[in-house]
Scaffold this motif. Structure first.
Motif, short mmCIF file in Angstrom:
data_model
loop_
_atom_site.label_atom_id
_atom_site.label_comp_id
_atom_site.label_asym_id
_atom_site.label_seq_id
_atom_site.Cartn_x
_atom_site.Cartn_y
_atom_site.Cartn_z
N LEU A 115 0.84 -1.19 0.00
CA LEU A 115 0.00 0.00 0.00
C LEU A 115 0.88 1.25 0.00
CD1 LEU A 115 -2.69 -1.01 2.66
CD2 LEU A 115 -2.94 -1.04 0.17
N TRP A 116 0.40 2.29 -0.66
CA TRP A 116 1.06 3.59 -0.59
C TRP A 116 0.72 4.26 0.75
CZ3 TRP A 116 4.67 3.63 -3.92
CH2 TRP A 116 4.52 3.18 -5.23
N PRO A 117 1.36 5.35 1.10
CA PRO A 117 1.05 6.03 2.37
C PRO A 117 -0.45 6.30 2.52
CG PRO A 117 3.02 6.97 1.41
CD PRO A 117 2.47 6.01 0.40
N GLY A 118 -0.93 6.19 3.77
CA GLY A 118 -2.34 6.41 4.04
C GLY A 118 -3.22 5.27 3.60
N LYS A 146 -3.42 4.10 0.63
CA LYS A 146 -3.90 4.34 -0.74
C LYS A 146 -3.29 3.32 -1.69
CE LYS A 146 -5.97 7.88 0.95
NZ LYS A 146 -5.54 9.26 0.69
N ARG A 147 -3.98 3.12 -2.82
CA ARG A 147 -3.53 2.14 -3.81
C ARG A 147 -3.13 2.75 -5.15
NH1 ARG A 147 -4.35 -3.21 -2.67
NH2 ARG A 147 -5.53 -3.69 -0.78
N LEU A 148 -3.52 4.01 -5.38
CA LEU A 148 -3.13 4.68 -6.62
C LEU A 148 -2.36 5.94 -6.29
CD1 LEU A 148 -3.22 4.82 -9.72
CD2 LEU A 148 -5.35 6.15 -9.51
N ALA A 149 -1.10 5.99 -6.75
CA ALA A 149 -0.26 7.18 -6.62
C ALA A 149 -0.33 7.96 -7.93
CB ALA A 149 1.18 6.78 -6.32
N VAL A 150 -0.59 9.26 -7.84
CA VAL A 150 -0.71 10.11 -9.02
C VAL A 150 0.29 11.26 -8.90
CG1 VAL A 150 -2.23 11.60 -10.38
CG2 VAL A 150 -3.17 9.57 -9.24
N TYR A 151 1.07 11.48 -9.96
CA TYR A 151 2.00 12.61 -9.96
C TYR A 151 2.02 13.26 -11.33
CZ TYR A 151 5.75 10.38 -12.68
OH TYR A 151 6.48 9.81 -13.68
N ILE A 152 2.42 14.53 -11.33
CA ILE A 152 2.58 15.29 -12.57
C ILE A 152 4.07 15.53 -12.81
CG2 ILE A 152 2.19 17.53 -13.68
CD1 ILE A 152 -0.48 17.67 -12.23
N GLY A 153 4.54 15.14 -13.98
CA GLY A 153 5.89 15.47 -14.43
C GLY A 153 5.80 16.67 -15.34
N PHE A 154 6.25 17.83 -14.85
CA PHE A 154 6.08 19.09 -15.57
C PHE A 154 7.42 19.50 -16.17
CE2 PHE A 154 5.44 23.81 -15.59
CZ PHE A 154 4.42 23.81 -16.53
N ASN A 155 7.51 19.47 -17.49
CA ASN A 155 8.77 19.67 -18.19
C ASN A 155 9.02 21.15 -18.48
OD1 ASN A 155 9.78 16.75 -19.42
ND2 ASN A 155 7.59 16.85 -19.04
N GLU A 167 -9.81 1.97 -10.71
CA GLU A 167 -10.52 0.71 -10.61
C GLU A 167 -9.54 -0.46 -10.52
OE1 GLU A 167 -13.41 -1.81 -13.59
OE2 GLU A 167 -13.89 0.31 -13.27
N GLN A 168 -8.50 -0.46 -11.37
CA GLN A 168 -7.51 -1.54 -11.33
C GLN A 168 -6.76 -1.57 -10.01
OE1 GLN A 168 -4.91 -1.05 -14.68
NE2 GLN A 168 -6.46 -1.58 -16.20
N SER A 169 -6.55 -0.41 -9.40
CA SER A 169 -5.74 -0.34 -8.18
C SER A 169 -6.44 -0.99 -6.98
CB SER A 169 -5.38 1.11 -7.85
OG SER A 169 -6.52 1.86 -7.44
N ALA A 170 -7.70 -1.31 -7.12
CA ALA A 170 -8.37 -2.05 -6.05
C ALA A 170 -7.69 -3.40 -5.81
CB ALA A 170 -9.85 -2.26 -6.38
N GLY A 171 -7.04 -3.92 -6.85
CA GLY A 171 -6.36 -5.21 -6.74
C GLY A 171 -4.89 -5.11 -6.42
N GLN A 172 -4.25 -4.00 -6.78
CA GLN A 172 -2.82 -3.81 -6.49
C GLN A 172 -2.45 -2.35 -6.66
OE1 GLN A 172 -1.56 -5.49 -10.88
NE2 GLN A 172 -0.22 -5.91 -9.20
N SER A 173 -1.48 -1.90 -5.92
CA SER A 173 -1.09 -0.49 -5.94
C SER A 173 -0.37 -0.16 -7.23
CB SER A 173 -0.20 -0.17 -4.74
OG SER A 173 -0.95 -0.30 -3.53
#
Length: 301
Positions: A25-28, A30-39, A238-244
């Protein structure tokens, strides 16, 4: 049995089916980590590489140079406001030339506390075509400029034009980098082997959910790119319900900073932050740091 085919291999990682890995699991929780790569990128005038709005003529290619420069003069400021309005952290993938050309841009991201990721000297060049010592100098030069300006060195790297030589992961690990972003082969972090028994972490960086391949390459419009973001988010949540999993969004201000693309992007990012309680909104560096705390065997190698 099928005959063995002796293919050239990179020997950085082994095959690993994502459905057969240990759960974490991710912190808290959570199962889905989202980040923005801003070039943030700067280009030479009259020579070198650069994305094209339309087929360029002979150098100096004023049309395409000025189009890209719009991102540093206008687009970045519109996106900074958007990130602030939505309380979104970003990983800033910065050409070191930005510090000389428009230092106030980097001042603004520093004031926000955003992560700075090494992204070469300029996107007018590729590092993967250089001899090893020349590539080592490129990494050192870009790293030193960021470290002096920010008061701390970057821990992550994305090669300009996703360019790597056969020894790039080795050089990055030896230069003190903890993770790289160039490889798009997975939805989870993966350990890369480097020479002399070392290793470096590969953090998923998107080449589908990336405005350059989408808008410049496939000629998608702003609405289509925004729909890609929301569809990817809904499906990966939806997919992250099964794995992070990790969902990255790669943005360039000269593309999505254009008004007609900024508006649909805003709607897409608003849809993501509306689910803030269900996901881990973070940075590439945050994903790397947490992944390094997981027991051996969790992150594939």
């Amino acid at each position: 049995m099928c005959p063995t085919l002796d293919l050239v291999a990179h020997d950085r990682y082994r095959y690993s089916a994502i459905t057969r890995r240990p759960h974490f699991l991710w912190p808290g929780g959570k199962r889905l980590a989202v980040y923005i790569g801003f070039n943030l990128e700067h280009f030479a005038f009259g020579e070198g590489l650069g994305a094209e709005l339309c087929p360029g003529g002979p150098h100096p290619d004023v049309l395409n140079y000025a189009w890209r420069d719009y991102g540093n003069r206008v687009g970045v400021w519109r996106l900074l406001r958007l990130f602030g309005d939505l309380d979104l952290p970003v990983s800033v993938l910065a050409n070191s030339a930005i510090y000389h050309y428009c230092p106030e841009v980097m001042d603004a991201f520093r004031a926000r506390g955003d992560e700075i990721v090494g992204h070469g000297r300029t996107n007018s060049e590729r590092q993967g075509v250089l001899a090893p010592e020349e590539e080592r100098r490129l990494i050192e030069e870009a790293t030193d400029i960021i470290a002096r300006s920010e008061g701390r060195r970057p821990l992550g790297w994305l090669g300009p034009w996703i360019s790597q030589s056969p020894v790039t992961p080795d050089l990055l690990a030896e230069a003190g980098y903890q993770y790289l972003l160039d490889w798009c082969m997975d939805d989870q972090p993966v350990w890369f082997t480097t020479r002399n028994g070392g290793r470096i972490l590969s953090i998923p960086y998107p080449q589908e959910l990336n405005d350059i391949p989408s808008i410049v390459g496939r000629k998608d419009n702003g609405e289509q790119f925004a729909t890609m973001i929301t569809d990817t988010f809904d499906e990966m949540l939806e997919q992250s319900a099964g794995q992070s999993l990790v969902m990255g969004i790669a943005l360039h201000p000269y593309l999505v900073g254009q008004p007609h693309r900024l508006r649909p992007l805003r709607r897409a990012l608003q849809a993501i932050v509306a689910r803030r309680d269900d996901i881990w909104i973070t940075t590439a560096g945050g994903i790397s740091a947490f992944s390094r705390t997981l027991p051996d065997g969790i992150v594939p190698a």
